[in-house]
Scaffold this active site. Structure first.
Site, PDB file in Angstrom:
ATOM      1  N   GLU A 181       0.570  -1.272  -0.205  1.00 44.87           N
ATOM      2  CA  GLU A 181       0.233  -0.046   0.474  1.00 44.87           C
ATOM      3  C   GLU A 181       1.181   1.407  -0.812  1.00 44.87           C
ATOM      4  O   GLU A 181       0.488   2.044   1.218  1.00 44.87           O
ATOM      5  CB  GLU A 181      -1.587   0.076   1.253  1.00 44.87           C
ATOM      6  CG  GLU A 181      -2.170  -1.302   1.215  1.00 44.87           C
ATOM      7  CD  GLU A 181      -2.636  -1.515   1.913  1.00 44.87           C
ATOM      8  OE1 GLU A 181      -2.697  -0.257   2.780  1.00 44.87           O
ATOM      9  OE2 GLU A 181      -3.871  -2.373   2.533  1.00 44.87           O
ATOM     10  N   GLU A 297      -5.656 -11.237  -0.906  1.00 42.52           N
ATOM     11  CA  GLU A 297      -6.623 -11.222  -0.104  1.00 42.52           C
ATOM     12  C   GLU A 297      -7.987 -10.941  -0.770  1.00 42.52           C
ATOM     13  O   GLU A 297      -9.044  -9.832  -0.079  1.00 42.52           O
ATOM     14  CB  GLU A 297      -6.303 -10.154   0.116  1.00 42.52           C
ATOM     15  CG  GLU A 297      -5.380  -9.261   0.712  1.00 42.52           C
ATOM     16  CD  GLU A 297      -4.372  -8.455   1.672  1.00 42.52           C
ATOM     17  OE1 GLU A 297      -5.431  -7.437   2.062  1.00 42.52           O
ATOM     18  OE2 GLU A 297      -3.433  -7.887   1.905  1.00 42.52           O
TER      19      GLU A 297
HETATM   20  C1  XIL Z   1      -5.771  -6.790   7.978  1.00 40.42           C
HETATM   21  C2  XIL Z   1      -5.447  -8.006   9.110  1.00 40.42           C
HETATM   22  O1  XIL Z   1      -6.995  -8.479   8.633  1.00 40.42           O
HETATM   23  C3  XIL Z   1      -6.072  -7.594  10.506  1.00 40.42           C
HETATM   24  O2  XIL Z   1      -6.771  -9.108  11.734  1.00 40.42           O
HETATM   25  C4  XIL Z   1      -5.116  -6.441  10.888  1.00 40.42           C
HETATM   26  O3  XIL Z   1      -5.536  -6.554  12.216  1.00 40.42           O
HETATM   27  C5  XIL Z   1      -5.187  -5.289  10.669  1.00 40.42           C
HETATM   28  O4  XIL Z   1      -4.986  -5.863   9.320  1.00 40.42           O
HETATM   29  N1  XIL Z   1      -4.958  -5.212   3.727  1.00 40.42           N
HETATM   30  C6  XIL Z   1      -3.759  -4.996   3.970  1.00 40.42           C
HETATM   31  C7  XIL Z   1      -3.757  -6.252   5.045  1.00 40.42           C
HETATM   32  O5  XIL Z   1      -2.712  -5.847   3.598  1.00 40.42           O
HETATM   33  O6  XIL Z   1      -2.515  -6.393   6.272  1.00 40.42           O
HETATM   34  C8  XIL Z   1      -4.745  -6.420   6.147  1.00 40.42           C
HETATM   35  O7  XIL Z   1      -4.564  -6.696   7.044  1.00 40.42           O
HETATM   36  C9  XIL Z   1      -6.290  -6.059   5.724  1.00 40.42           C
HETATM   37  C10 XIL Z   1      -6.146  -4.484   4.532  1.00 40.42           C
END
Ligand code: XIL
Length: 388
Positions: A181, A297
């Site tokens: 990001e 994701e």
């Molecule tokens: C999120 C996790 O799912 C949560 O459990 C944690 O508290 C915060 O991070 N984009 C990403 C991930 O790249 O690392 C994030 O994951 C969700 C959004």
């Protein structure tokens, strides 16, 4: 049905042990048979029936793809049924939380690999690949970071973190989300770089540095730039796609060892602006840089959908199938990972809750570990994907 299924020689090779185990286990009744589930009522349009009784892992492998699952240590280490289903269905694991700075770095000097070692052992024990997420992010930094890391020592902290973490699992990792990001068009920075701690401390070259150190620490791992907000036909997503493409071109032009783009794919079932042609064009532009693509994701938030779970499940499944059919048509896409497996563990319960307080239903399994139409949708998209 399994016996009647025509398994071409090549897909049999791909399925290999998985099929033998699958058939054997099916005969013994051990493998969960989810293929002949009843169609749930709801908007009775698409038929989500699935051919064969293979797992998502097997369906992906038969096309030269990987299907993976994000897991959390508390959930997978405490629930044997979930752990078994993840091992059955997933070809790859990614820790959702445990490989980030905050859980790994209790203080500026020490590292705590207890949970990540356990996860790595689980993956090895079950013959699963593992990917790392994430080495450089502006979130999930430990409480001591802000008052400890400064312009003078930031390069040393970043370099040491990557060397230590990547080095520990060198040779075991399929891939790493090296930088996560780093683009935010709204921040109005040069090249649309997100105004993060890392940019402030090290300047734009922090991205090049991270990839170069990671490549030295594990020459075998695929090194990935990961981001979100690239999926839809909106001005915001279009601007971000252009900025990410520019970042990737710059990294490649400087000889930075980057191998793939990770598209997070946190989808929204109520988003109407999905344009397969535009997304395919972006994927093709990324592939033309010689990069692979991972769907890193994947989940589908249903927080703006009607309350009725049957209706929600059908709409969410349609989104899964249409999105995956689009992205898997690009052969540079090598892996699809869902950000969790069961609705019980989804991060969206907190990040995208429903205003009516009902539990969200974004993932392939429901909170009782029963497969939903989303599982069928993923299976169907994998079955239709072109072989790699
Ligand atoms: C999120 C996790 O799912 C949560 O459990 C944690 O508290 C915060 O991070 N984009 C990403 C991930 O790249 O690392 C994030 O994951 C969700 C959004």
């Amino acid at each position: 049905m399994l016996k009647n299924r025509l398994i071409t020689r090549r897909s049999a090779l791909w399925l290999g042990l998985g099929t033998v185990v699958g058939i054997g286990a099916l005969v013994k009744g051990k493998t969960t048979d989810w293929s002949d589930r009843n169609q749930v009522l709801g908007t009775p349009k698409r038929d989500f029936s699935v051919v064969g009784k293979f797992s998502l892992k097997q369906r992906a492998a038969s096309k030269g793809l990987i299907y993976g699952i994000a897991i959390t240590y508390p959930s997978i280490s405490s629930d044997q049924k979930l752990a078994a289903l993840i091992a059955q269905e997933g070809g790859m694991l990614v820790p959702e939380w445990e490989l980030k700075w905050q859980p790994l770095r209790p203080d500026p000097v020490n590292f705590d690999f207890t949970r990540t070692d356990w996860i790595a052992k689980f993956a090895r024990t079950h013959g699963m690949l593992m990917r790392g997420h994430t080495l450089v992010w502006h979130e999930s930094l430990p409480p001591w970071f802000k008052e400890t890391v400064n312009r003078q020592n930031a390069k040393q902290f970043l370099t040491q973190h990557i060397q230590k973490v990547v080095g520990r699992y060198a040779g075991q990792m399929h891939s790493w989300d090296v930088v996560n990001e780093a683009i935010d068009v709204d921040d109005k920075q040069p090249n649309s770089l997100r105004k993060t701690t890392w940019l402030e401390l090290l300047g734009p070259d922090y991205i090049d540095l991270a990839f170069r150190v990671a490549a030295e620490a594990d020459p075998k791992a695929l090194l990935v730039y990961n981001d979100y907000g690239l999926e839809y036909d909106t001005p915001r997503h279009e601007a971000k796609r252009n900025a990410v493409l520019k970042l990737l071109k710059g990294l490649k032009s400087r000889g930075v060892p980057i191998h793939a783009l990770g598209i997070q794919s946190h989808l929204d079932a109520s988003e109407k602006h999905f344009n397969p042609r535009k997304l395919k064009n972006f994927l093709s532009n990324v592939a033309d840089l010689g990069l692979k693509i991972l769907i890193t994701e994947l989940d589908v938030t249903d927080n703006k959908l009607p309350l009725n779970p049957a209706v929600r499940d059908r709409i969410v499944a349609t989104v899964y199938e249409d999105y995956l059919s689009t992205v898997l048509s690009e052969k540079a896409v090598i892996a699809v990972l869902t950000w969790g497996f069961s609705d019980r563990d989804t991060w969206l319960s907190g990040f995208r809750p429903r205003s009516d307080g009902a539990a969200v239903r974004p993932l392939p399994l429901d909170a009782n570990l029963k497969p939903k139409l989303a599982w069928n949708a993923i299976a169907r998209a994998l079955d239709r994907a072109p072989k790699r």
